[in-house]
Design a protein around this motif. Sequence first.
Motif, PDB file in Angstrom:
ATOM      1  N   GLN A  42     -11.588   3.310  -4.932  1.00 20.43           N
ATOM      2  CA  GLN A  42     -10.924   3.521  -6.224  1.00 20.43           C
ATOM      3  C   GLN A  42     -10.928   4.996  -6.622  1.00 20.43           C
ATOM      4  O   GLN A  42      -9.942   5.498  -7.148  1.00 20.43           O
ATOM      5  CB  GLN A  42     -11.680   2.702  -7.273  1.00 20.43           C
ATOM      6  N   ASP A  70      -8.062   7.110  -5.469  1.00 24.19           N
ATOM      7  CA  ASP A  70      -6.790   6.861  -6.143  1.00 24.19           C
ATOM      8  C   ASP A  70      -6.740   7.484  -7.535  1.00 24.19           C
ATOM      9  O   ASP A  70      -5.679   7.868  -8.008  1.00 24.19           O
ATOM     10  CB  ASP A  70      -6.586   5.342  -6.245  1.00 24.19           C
ATOM     11  N   VAL A  71      -7.870   7.569  -8.213  1.00 22.16           N
ATOM     12  CA  VAL A  71      -7.840   8.031  -9.606  1.00 22.16           C
ATOM     13  C   VAL A  71      -8.301   9.480  -9.763  1.00 22.16           C
ATOM     14  O   VAL A  71      -8.264  10.020 -10.859  1.00 22.16           O
ATOM     15  CB  VAL A  71      -8.679   7.123 -10.538  1.00 22.16           C
ATOM     16  N   CYS A  72      -8.725  10.110  -8.677  1.00 20.05           N
ATOM     17  CA  CYS A  72      -9.194  11.493  -8.774  1.00 20.05           C
ATOM     18  C   CYS A  72      -8.006  12.433  -8.643  1.00 20.05           C
ATOM     19  O   CYS A  72      -7.223  12.317  -7.703  1.00 20.05           O
ATOM     20  CB  CYS A  72     -10.214  11.783  -7.674  1.00 20.05           C
ATOM     21  N   ARG A  91      -2.802  -1.272  -5.727  1.00 21.09           N
ATOM     22  CA  ARG A  91      -3.538  -1.643  -6.940  1.00 21.09           C
ATOM     23  C   ARG A  91      -4.883  -2.248  -6.551  1.00 21.09           C
ATOM     24  O   ARG A  91      -5.033  -2.857  -5.492  1.00 21.09           O
ATOM     25  CB  ARG A  91      -2.739  -2.679  -7.737  1.00 21.09           C
ATOM     26  N   ASP A 134      -2.357  -3.249 -18.334  1.00 18.51           N
ATOM     27  CA  ASP A 134      -3.441  -3.306 -17.346  1.00 18.51           C
ATOM     28  C   ASP A 134      -4.216  -2.001 -17.217  1.00 18.51           C
ATOM     29  O   ASP A 134      -4.735  -1.692 -16.144  1.00 18.51           O
ATOM     30  CB  ASP A 134      -2.904  -3.693 -15.955  1.00 18.51           C
ATOM     31  N   LEU A 183      -7.513  -0.229 -18.003  1.00 22.08           N
ATOM     32  CA  LEU A 183      -8.857  -0.621 -18.436  1.00 22.08           C
ATOM     33  C   LEU A 183      -9.436   0.463 -19.329  1.00 22.08           C
ATOM     34  O   LEU A 183      -9.208   1.653 -19.121  1.00 22.08           O
ATOM     35  CB  LEU A 183      -9.773  -0.824 -17.232  1.00 22.08           C
ATOM     36  N   PHE A 234     -10.779   3.869 -18.272  1.00 19.57           N
ATOM     37  CA  PHE A 234     -11.590   3.647 -17.083  1.00 19.57           C
ATOM     38  C   PHE A 234     -10.892   4.309 -15.888  1.00 19.57           C
ATOM     39  O   PHE A 234      -9.739   4.021 -15.597  1.00 19.57           O
ATOM     40  CB  PHE A 234     -11.731   2.141 -16.844  1.00 19.57           C
ATOM     41  N   GLY A 235     -11.601   5.237 -15.245  1.00 20.51           N
ATOM     42  CA  GLY A 235     -10.991   5.954 -14.124  1.00 20.51           C
ATOM     43  C   GLY A 235     -10.196   7.171 -14.562  1.00 20.51           C
ATOM     44  O   GLY A 235      -9.666   7.891 -13.727  1.00 20.51           O
ATOM     45  N   LYS A 271      -5.534   9.570 -14.530  1.00 18.50           N
ATOM     46  CA  LYS A 271      -4.745   9.232 -13.343  1.00 18.50           C
ATOM     47  C   LYS A 271      -4.749   7.715 -13.125  1.00 18.50           C
ATOM     48  O   LYS A 271      -3.733   7.147 -12.707  1.00 18.50           O
ATOM     49  CB  LYS A 271      -5.284   9.962 -12.115  1.00 18.50           C
ATOM     50  N   ALA A 272      -5.887   7.076 -13.444  1.00 21.66           N
ATOM     51  CA  ALA A 272      -5.923   5.613 -13.337  1.00 21.66           C
ATOM     52  C   ALA A 272      -4.931   5.008 -14.323  1.00 21.66           C
ATOM     53  O   ALA A 272      -4.218   4.046 -14.020  1.00 21.66           O
ATOM     54  CB  ALA A 272      -7.335   5.097 -13.612  1.00 21.66           C
TER      55      ALA A 272
END
Lengths: 335, 462
Positions: A25, A28-30, A182, B105, B107, B126-127, B130-131
């Motif tokens: 995860q 993907d989010v960094c 996802r 969706d 979080l 959350f994240g 970018k999330a």
Amino acid sequence: MIEYRREFKTADVEYVSNLCHDCGQCFDVCPYTPPNEFSVDIPKILSEIRTETYRKYATPRKMSLFSGSGIGFTLMLFGFSFLALFVIYLSSGNYLRIFMAISGPGSFYVILSNDILDVAGTLILFFVVLAWSISGKKFLKEVGGHSNIGLYDLIRAFFDSFGEKWFRGGGAGCNYPHRDERGSYKKMITHSLVLYGFLLDFLATTSAFVEQDFFHVLPPYPILSMPVISGITGGVMLIIGASLFLIFDYISSSEKDVSMTPIDRTFLVALLLTAFTGLLVLGFRNTSLMGTLLLIHLSMVSVLFISAPYGKFVHLVYRFISIGQYHLEKRLHGD
Amino acid sequence: MENSYSVLIIGGGNAGLCAALSAAEHTSDILLVEAAPKPERGGNTKYTRDIRYAHDLDGYTTGEYPDDEFVNDVVRVTNNNTDVDLLKMVVSESRNIPSWLQNKDVLIHRALKGTLHLGRTNLFMFGGGKAMINSYYAAAEKLGIKIEYNTKCTDLEFSGNRVTNASLNGPDGNRTVKVGSVVVASGGLEANLEWLSEYWGSATGNFIVRGTRYNRGELLRVLLRHKTKTIGNLSQFHSVAVDARSPKFDGGIVTRIDSIPYSITVNRDGNRFYDEGEDLWPKRYAIWGRLIAEQPGQLAFSIVDSKAINLFLPTVFEPVRDDTISGLAIKLGISPENLSRTVMEYNQSLKRKCTFNPGILDDCSTSGLAVPKSHWAAPIDSPPFYGYSFRPGITFTYYGVKVNSKGQVLSDDGNPSRNLFAAGEIMSGNILSEGYLAGFGLTIGTVFGITAGKEAVSAAGS
């Protein structure tokens, strides 16, 4: 964890690496993953360090030299185990029994005596527990320093581990097998199949041991018995889980995805073959193939356990300690 | 490729995605163009992590944040220089942000303790940003919104007060699409250093852009050509002191250095130029980018000793280190004589007795210096000494277009366009005309994105 530290020692990095469940995860989010100029690939770095810890803390340390890819080591172990079991079989006299169909109580022990199996099994198990404990202690000393993981932390670690908590990605799931898809629970389910499949197989072995040594009921056991039901269920779960891991690994091996390390694959193949040969023994236990299959299966079992302190199997030791350490730090910081 | 869309959204950051997702509640005939390639999509949203919103007690924050307090906070940081009607609308609409996020969706963290004192006023995704933007894109794809990466809008065609066509430049070349309405959510102009140099001159060559290289303000130029009413000007931007070794673009939030209040900060000539301890750091860090931009060569150097090195967040690049001040000066490229003199004069100006306390405005100050240091003035005398070199790092710009409460862009004569809307950084200067309030950019982008998306659908039909 990171927010509890300002400076990072090598041991801190090893701790975080083993706390990491390789969920994907973060990639993907960094915002700093490629093509960003910083080009940080956290999952890949942590995976490399994890493999390095398995070598660094191996017991005895010298044995870690064998675990380069692990495949040569594993094949050698298999050859050695098979040969040893074959010699034990030969030493008991009748050379042709292995090609005969034998049935009825104690049929397995016509091939290899119960006493030898008990002694060999106990010795190997003792060796694994000892090597894991020493490695774990070395790791804990580096990672934990002077702080003491308490019973509370271990209980939390136990529930985290067996609840597969950290494969849930904090509710977002894992970006698996592809990093840019996802989040999902695919990785959690796959890992659960392997973990609980293995535990069920372990239960099968233990319950067989209890039936035979305490209740004097000799194998083979009927289909509707604890050892066979748990053995079949566990075996099938292991085969599905290990195959899924390998399939996901295969389809994800594009450039942007993290692929498994060679020792991951070796461990999975060993698990897969152990479970598969176990089911073969069950399926052919009344035929003339039983003897040969039994020797192969028992060789696989010994490969799995003798290599346990050096291959991927050992991850459970460092991960469990790291989760315990995490709960300790959380507790000390009042979170 | 189609050449007619009900709604065209220009820009694929927070505001653009909010507009697209909001419009998608009423139509699926939406095209979103994003200038960046897919791996770099999302504008500066990927460097964010929290959103400010008005709320009663909830599970995401540590306490309530009433509308009035929120409004007052904005009025204070902007020195009362804000469009109060638009501000009040943003604040009251911001209450819907958590449920909006959940529907998409995204979080949200449970209430966090000890995060920059924002735990009460801001929710944390959350994240991170970018999330959030990844979730938005996933939702947009699911709803059938057409997304084109590597695609810019180069011009708009008007008929009276309506936009009729948009010229697009993408991987397959140029094309013109017919549009029912347009939402411009293309961000600020901070990455367009050539344009900024019309005000700042050659200094921009030494500026670092903290965020995406794709925020070039090209849509703002298009709108200027079409006589749109603007707010702000080229001279204004939010900037902080970043490590001089940072990447020219996309260094994000990690290149900022927080050593200044515990250091002396000098320019290339080895002279101090501003009170490093004027106020608590969270209230002062945003002035330092501009201060450094005004120094020769747009360079500054922060000098700390071993007592102070652990008082601020660790930095992404290692500091330069030496056992003597003159040695450090040589390594940093400052005149050793000047720096040694500055350090000596500073050390001699310190109060004999004071209680150093980084947590409060303490009583450790200098006396008799032309440039004072009002707090946390401790001697620089314990080697090894450390130095960081700084450049101005631009976060965002304030220059943009004037809008009304529907997000409609106003023309020079003050009349709103029928079907041209703006959301996000290109219009946030209507409300945040100066200063900074953590997590408020996303609030404006989200509220105006949602509003503009909805209004764009009804304007497209009329």
